[in-house]
Write an enzyme that holds these catalytic residues in place. Structure first.
Site, PDB file in Angstrom:
ATOM      1  N   GLY A  92       0.788  -1.221   0.000  1.00  0.00           N
ATOM      2  CA  GLY A  92       0.000   0.000   0.000  1.00  0.00           C
ATOM      3  C   GLY A  92       0.819   1.271   0.000  1.00  0.00           C
ATOM      4  O   GLY A  92       0.284   2.362  -0.138  1.00  0.00           O
TER       5      GLY A  92
ATOM      6  N   HIS B 146      21.144  13.314 -12.592  1.00  0.00           N
ATOM      7  CA  HIS B 146      20.340  13.044 -13.799  1.00  0.00           C
ATOM      8  C   HIS B 146      18.879  12.956 -13.410  1.00  0.00           C
ATOM      9  O   HIS B 146      18.545  13.008 -12.219  1.00  0.00           O
ATOM     10  CB  HIS B 146      20.809  11.758 -14.495  1.00  0.00           C
TER      11      HIS B 146
ATOM     12  N   ASP C 151      14.757   7.827  -9.067  1.00  0.00           N
ATOM     13  CA  ASP C 151      15.532   7.397  -7.898  1.00  0.00           C
ATOM     14  C   ASP C 151      16.652   8.380  -7.567  1.00  0.00           C
ATOM     15  O   ASP C 151      17.410   8.166  -6.623  1.00  0.00           O
ATOM     16  CB  ASP C 151      16.060   5.964  -8.070  1.00  0.00           C
TER      17      ASP C 151
ATOM     18  N   HIS D  67      24.366   7.399 -19.576  1.00  0.00           N
ATOM     19  CA  HIS D  67      23.433   6.586 -18.788  1.00  0.00           C
ATOM     20  C   HIS D  67      22.187   6.351 -19.650  1.00  0.00           C
ATOM     21  O   HIS D  67      22.165   6.737 -20.822  1.00  0.00           O
ATOM     22  CB  HIS D  67      23.120   7.354 -17.484  1.00  0.00           C
TER      23      HIS D  67
ATOM     24  N   ASP E 157      28.829   4.200  -8.650  1.00  0.00           N
ATOM     25  CA  ASP E 157      27.622   3.417  -8.952  1.00  0.00           C
ATOM     26  C   ASP E 157      27.917   1.911  -8.909  1.00  0.00           C
ATOM     27  O   ASP E 157      28.789   1.428  -9.622  1.00  0.00           O
ATOM     28  CB  ASP E 157      27.153   3.827 -10.361  1.00  0.00           C
TER      29      ASP E 157
ATOM     30  N   GLY F  74      21.594   0.506 -18.230  1.00  0.00           N
ATOM     31  CA  GLY F  74      22.141   1.854 -18.183  1.00  0.00           C
ATOM     32  C   GLY F  74      23.322   1.990 -17.233  1.00  0.00           C
ATOM     33  O   GLY F  74      23.807   3.104 -17.008  1.00  0.00           O
ATOM     34  N   HIS F  75      23.767   0.874 -16.689  1.00  0.00           N
ATOM     35  CA  HIS F  75      24.815   0.934 -15.658  1.00  0.00           C
ATOM     36  C   HIS F  75      26.085   0.215 -16.090  1.00  0.00           C
ATOM     37  O   HIS F  75      26.030  -0.786 -16.806  1.00  0.00           O
ATOM     38  CB  HIS F  75      24.298   0.321 -14.354  1.00  0.00           C
TER      39      HIS F  75
ATOM     40  N   ASP G 189       2.102   7.613   1.618  1.00  0.00           N
ATOM     41  CA  ASP G 189       0.897   6.836   1.319  1.00  0.00           C
ATOM     42  C   ASP G 189      -0.244   7.832   1.188  1.00  0.00           C
ATOM     43  O   ASP G 189      -0.620   8.484   2.157  1.00  0.00           O
ATOM     44  CB  ASP G 189       0.623   5.835   2.447  1.00  0.00           C
TER      45      ASP G 189
END
Lengths: 558, 558
Positions: free
Chosen positions: B56, B81, B85, B148, B202, B373-374, B449
């Protein structure tokens, strides 16, 4: 493909009827019913494991509804091999009628008998071997060796005057299997010569190009990883994968290590496999896990369950330091298993937990420690070309797998109208080499939850999904039965909605006001008053929290 | 690795403090705070998407607690970028203080500004380019091009008297990127010569061996699939993957087809990308989707969202025939995207649904229609060798990814004590080329939430998990406040437990009897009486159903 229910016609004399009750459009609960001359033969009777949209469900059974009223007509249940998705629902079928005979290979029957013992059922059984012929009611059965990720798997040929049917069960065509027991292509060729009228064929890996590599390739990798491991080794795999365990025993033995089995099903299944001679335990290699803990770290391999990240299994508990064996720096953990779709997050949580404790984790993603148990596209093409079946019914798989299998059949020259894309409950009649879809039964999910079977419905699961996503708010108002005035409440209790029930204080006067308003306009029925409460608080929650928890209003007279 | 909270010492003069608040031990909510001379610089501020054990929840934010009381000290937020995230939590940070300046490339800022507009926030921004130097408070920043799965990504070098830090953001090293903008290894080499004291790198693909293939390899595959498609084509991908969309536009154009964009985020992001010149739209190739429906089937490509099986996105709705475009026989659907772990079941449900409707589904599993992309392990080794950093702090990844990255660093000769395995809240101090862990802050999950932020707690989620797995039973008993006698009830209502509340009829007298018994022995407090009710029905449910639903007893006086 038939999608709406359609009653099949009465079964004509000389016709064989085939109804898959499970395993089409899903990976699991495989079960097919064959009917001839008033008698029924069942092939497999497995369970399906629930997905995340079926919360709290323990198991899903095939829907026995179409045969429930005809249990006396069942002449036998053929079990092709001992995996849960082929035998797991047998106890539930035998609870309806305990004397239905079970037919299968030695290992298969031993595994189902162990399971039935837990349900206090002693079944009637008929042990069969590859090459064996048996007449069961009007069905002439021939059993054929096939090779899979469990020993002693069988395909079954079913002869009736209506024609010859071949059902593969789960299989692959490893040309160098550990036990030397290859899928019997000579028998397939002979059946092909005779003329296979209908071919029920495993679709699980039909969308995987090429060939499944040999199980034998795993051994050297295990050997290498174990040879290099500085301290303890834990190998996790499926508890019925006798050949994988065999390779672990051999690799441990070759590296001067002993093996302790962990997990109830691992101990039970390997006991059965060793007793029946399917598992070759090198002298003195097995050791009780309590004694194993006294050995030096570089002399032990633990063989455990939990390769799918199951929270209660040994491996998860190790990762959570909730097991007597606590992994640490220098330990090596091998997940010698597949990642069943949907389990990835759970598996990676376990891998992360183990890594964090300092262990090195070897898995499918970084080493060749697993091969599939199912025939890939290349192998299926061999089958079609050797058998040249008149009609094909792909089974065992999600729709995309069945589709991919049908496409392979067509590529070998089988006409599109002879490749049947069915679903659970599709009724196929076979006569004179012609197979036709003649009906579609309405097949449901039968949920096992705790001790209840079939009592939890899809509506209950929908409620659980809402509760699980949003929580609930219950509102209780006690009104005087004579005056209709509120004598207690509104009391509001919520779970999964907010940290503190005090957030609801501001809506209580609104509810009281709405009830007074309703009473003024003559509403007195408790159900109608409950709806007033539901609407009032529902609107408030939606506006103030932008959420939609389940609302359970109760207006009680006292 | 520090696991228990440990207060860091006061920050000494001339020392740089680094605290990752998110993205370590998880894939998402990336955010790192740098402190020097009383001022704070934030790099990235992203969200994490919930897993199945967080039911939820809409989003998870980094825990702002360590900086909440120091918002005035923040001199800027560098956004490397435009992925969620890395930017998704910015609106929640700016809700605490709206004038914190945002620093990033043109596309990155355009994407965050569009998002902030929905939250009615107009931010202060500073647009920067690769090669650009900026002094922000005590931090001398240099921006470096990296490549990326979204254009215009930047790494950032941070110079203070304490030393030189390089943070890569998300990156890979595609040597033939579509836009020719390669990760600037010359700049990396120059920084390496200067001496990188701390390298934040990364880790997402650190456990993937070898090299990520070039994005340019996707184009010919798309071209081929589209060229062969007999009817409509639908391509699903991430709505920010400008280069993937570019390749779809080009392939469609080359095959005489037009492209309609579907899905709110796809339309918005591609509008921004085209306006800013990151997306090259061939003349006349785009068409409104309402007009597209009038085109012949073999002249259209739909570019849509929903590649992760998200239930409300375009592709799922198509599969459920809940969208104006209804896929059918001869249509081709391409999922040009990864399968994020945990989404597999949802993705396969969509694939099955589309297959069932007759469409051909092309995806990562059966064609080369996606690259990551990594940077994979091979690329990271290049970085370490070019930079030769003194200290390494792997970021962006689950623990196994961070671990794999640290291992790569050590393989290139970086000493173990100089590769820091941190977690969220780990406090690293840098001075004179020496980086040391000096503390560990207690970092929690902040759940969004609906409209609530941080109000749903882990206890609420535990309640939701129980409710979702087992449902609940509420029992209401109204007792006379004077005599303590039952005046109404027990009323029992259950959801998610049984189809019919009648199953509880047999336990009602037991509850009444238990309450009478308790009253007799002097128990009169409502809470204590509730516990009597809970125990009585709890035991009954456990024995009769073998389940453990949530039990909500309420004894009310009236």
């Amino acid at each position: 493909m038939p999608t709406t229910p359609l009653d099949p016609p009465a079964l004509a004399a000389g016709t064989l009827r085939v109804i898959p009750l499970g395993g089409l459009g899903e990976v699991g609960r495989n079960m097919t019913v064959f009917e001839y001359d008033g008698k029924l033969l069942v092939v497999d009777c497995g369970v399906l494991f629930p997905e995340e949209h079926q919360p709290g469900v323990d198991l899903i059974l095939p829907d026995f509804e179409p045969i429930k009223h005809r249990l006396d007509d069942i002449v036998g249940v053929v079990l092709t091999h001992g995996h849960e998705d082929h035998i797991g629902a047998v106890p539930y079928l035998l609870k309806l009628k305990s004397d239905i005979p079970l037919i299968g290979s030695g290992l298969t029957l031993a595994l189902i008998e162990a399971k039935l013992k837990e349900h206090r059922i002693r079944p009637y059984t008929l042990t069969v071997k590859e090459g064996q012929l048996e007449k069961v009611g009007p069905f002439d059965l021939e059993f054929i060796a096939v090779n899979h990720s469990i020993p002693d798997a069988l395909a079954v040929a079913i002869r009736t005057p209506a024609g010859l049917v071949l059902a593969t069960g789960d299989f692959k065509m490893d040309q160098l299997p550990l036990d030397g027991r290859i899928t019997d292509l000579r028998a397939f060729a002979r059946l092909g010569e005779e003329g296979v009228d209908l071919f029920l064929v495993d679709s699980t890996n039909a969308d995987v190009p090429g060939f499944t590599p040999t199980e034998r390739g795993i051994g050297p990798v295990l050997d290498q990883v174990i040879a290099r491991a500085p301290r303890r080794v834990v190998v996790a795999s499926f508890s019925s994968h006798v050949h994988r365990v065999q390779q672990v025993l051999d690799a441990a033995h070759a590296n001067g290590r002993r093996v302790a089995l962990l997990g109830r099903s691992m101990v039970r299944n390997m006991g059965i496999a060793a007793d029946l001679g399917y598992l070759n335990v090198p002298d003195g290699v097995l050791i009780d896990y309590k004694k194993a803990r006294d050995l030096p770290d570089d002399q032990i391999v633990y063989m455990s369950t939990g390769s799918q990240g199951e929270p209660m299994a040994v491996l998860s508990r190790m990762a959570n330091l909730d097991h007597a064996i606590e992994p640490g720096e220098g330990d090596t953990i091998i997940l010698a298993s597949s990642q069943i779709p949907g389990n990835e997050n759970a598996i990676y949580r376990v891998i992360d937990g183990l890594t964090k404790l300092g262990a090195t984790v070897v898995h499918k993603g970084n080493a060749k420690v697993h091969v599939s148990g199912h025939a890939a596209a290349g192998e299926l093409l061999y089958c079609y070309n050797i058998l040249k079946p008149k009609n094909v019914l792909p089974v065992h798989g999600e729709y995309r797998h069945l589709m991919a299998n049908a496409k392979l059949a067509r590529e070998t020259g089988i006409a599109e109208e002879n490749t049947i894309l069915g679903e659970n409950g599709t009724v196929v009649d076979l006569r004179d080499g012609v197979a036709k879809v003649v009906g579609q039964m309405d097949i449901g999910f039968v949920y096992v939850d705790g001790s209840s079977v079939g009592e939890i419905t899809d509506a209950d699961l929908k409620d659980r999904r809402i509760l699980g996503e949003e929580g609930f708010i219950s509102v209780i108002v006690v009104v005087d039965s004579a005056t209709g005035k509120i004598v207690s409440g509104p009391d509001i209790h919520a779970r999964g909605v907010a940290e503190d029930d005090k957030v609801f204080d501001s809506v209580k006067p609104k509810i009281a006001a709405a009830l007074a308003e309703a009473a003024k306009s003559g509403v007195s029925d408790n159900h109608a008053l409950s709806q007033v409460v539901r609407r009032t608080i529902g609107r408030w929650v939606n506006q103030s929290l932008r959420r939609r928890p389940m609302i359970v209003p109760m207006v009680i007279e006292a």
